[in-house]
Design an enzyme around this catalytic site. Structure first.
Site, PDB file in Angstrom:
ATOM      1  N   ASP A 138      -2.234 -37.443   0.335  1.00 43.92           N
ATOM      2  CA  ASP A 138      -1.990 -37.510  -1.100  1.00 43.92           C
ATOM      3  C   ASP A 138      -0.510 -37.619  -1.453  1.00 43.92           C
ATOM      4  OD1 ASP A 138      -4.677 -36.985  -1.139  1.00 43.92           O
ATOM      5  OD2 ASP A 138      -4.540 -35.297  -2.526  1.00 43.92           O
TER       6      ASP A 138
ATOM      7  N   HIS B 250      -0.677 -34.336   3.002  1.00 47.23           N
ATOM      8  CA  HIS B 250       0.267 -35.071   2.157  1.00 47.23           C
ATOM      9  C   HIS B 250       1.228 -35.879   3.016  1.00 47.23           C
ATOM     10  CE1 HIS B 250      -1.183 -31.635  -0.208  1.00 47.23           C
ATOM     11  NE2 HIS B 250      -1.046 -32.412  -1.256  1.00 47.23           N
TER      12      HIS B 250
HETATM   13 ZN   LIG Z   1      -1.501 -34.359  -5.170  1.00 51.18          ZN
END
Ligand SMILES: [Zn+2]
Length: 307
Positions: free
Chosen positions: A112, A253
């Site tokens: 993400d 991430h």
């Molecule tokens: Zn996020």
């Protein structure tokens, strides 16, 4: 722009968020979190203990879905105004796209908040390992790094929508929710790839308004190494591998260098355990994703609820 809403989600002091929620098909509503550190909106997902409805569970699986710090800009923005993709690349065949995850031991890595400065290095790793992943891209990052978004898709990964700038959608009026999603989808498509069909709401935060207007299924997660909180590659890898199970979606991430550092070990160890890496769409093939519904993993083949 740095973690604008983090105050809503105090840093967790517990480990129980390592695994987010379990989708319980057919369930209505959400069993409350057992986690004291969870944010508002029932966002805390216990260690696999919180059940969220696949027909619209009301809360986030985990609040650890942190906004990245602002990356530097690598390239000039492309216009988000042209959603069509006249120069759509011919993507390399989706690796493992033919795998039937109702049978195979599948797992979906998702990344993400990017693209960011370390995304290219992550793509190198994925390509070298022949592993597809799913990137939930922010629109405001897509305009900074359009070539990386394009590359994500072109190299056989899936690109999903993580909204324009990582606002908590459950705190926005309907028009703003729609704008967050549409504007980001436009920016992603403007990089020359297909318009994303999957949405990951920031912080996993959705409410009835978001469910109504999003026009897409929500892809949550089941495994959360809290990589934003623990910038330690060994720990990140241990958490992911330790909580891996067939059908699960892993949150991390690509905006964190340490997460990218951890990825080769994650891939190697999970491959050793017999996992097949797939994109979210491959993982969910045959499930029949519904707009406004939250998915945390591939639903079990036999449940009492939806499909
Ligand atoms: Zn996020």
């Amino acid at each position: 722009m740095i973690r604008p809403l983090l105050s809503r989600f105090p840093a967790r002091k517990h480990r129980t968020q390592t695994i987010a929620a379990v989708a319980v098909l057919g369930a209505v509503g959400v069993a409350a979190t057992a986690c004291g550190g969870g944010g508002a909106g029932g966002a805390g997902g216990g260690a696999g203990g919180r059940a969220a409805s696949a027909t619209g569970g009301s809360s986030a699986p985990s609040t650890s879905e942190a906004r990245p710090s602002s990356p530097s800009s690598l390239s000039s923005p492309s216009s988000p105004a042209s959603p069509s993709s006249p120069s759509s690349p011919t993507p390399s065949p989706r690796t493992n796209a033919d795998v039937d995850c109702s049978v195979a031991k599948c797992i979906a890595l998702t990344f993400d908040d990017g693209p960011g400065p370390d995304t290219g290095r992550l793509l190198d790793v994925l390509k070298a390992q022949n592993v597809p992943a799913t990137f939930f891209v922010l629109g405001d990052q897509a305009v900074k790094y359009p070539s990386l978004v394009h590359r994500e898709y072109a190299e056989g990964n899936e690109v999903g929508n993580h909204t324009w700038d990582h606002k908590d959608l459950s705190r926005l009026p309907a028009a703003a929710v729609q704008d967050e999603i549409t504007r980001s989808a436009d920016a992603i498509a403007a990089t020359g790839i297909p318009r994303p069909t999957l949405v990951r709401p920031p912080y996993g935060a959705v409410d009835d308004t978001v469910r109504t207007v999003a026009g897409a299924p929500f892809i949550m997660w089941r495994v959360d190494p809290e990589d934003w909180k623990y910038p330690d590659p060994a720990r990140v890898a241990d958490q992911i591998v330790g909580h891996a199970k067939p059908g699960r979606i892993v949150l991390s991430h690509d905006t964190h260098k340490t997460t990218v550092d951890a990825t080769p070990a994650v891939i190697q160890r999970l491959k050793h355990q017999g996992y097949t890496f797939v994109t979210v769409s491959t993982l969910m093939k045959g499930v029949g994703l519904r707009n406004g519904t939250s998915y945390f993993n591939r639903p079990p083949a036999i449940t009492g609820g939806g499909s």
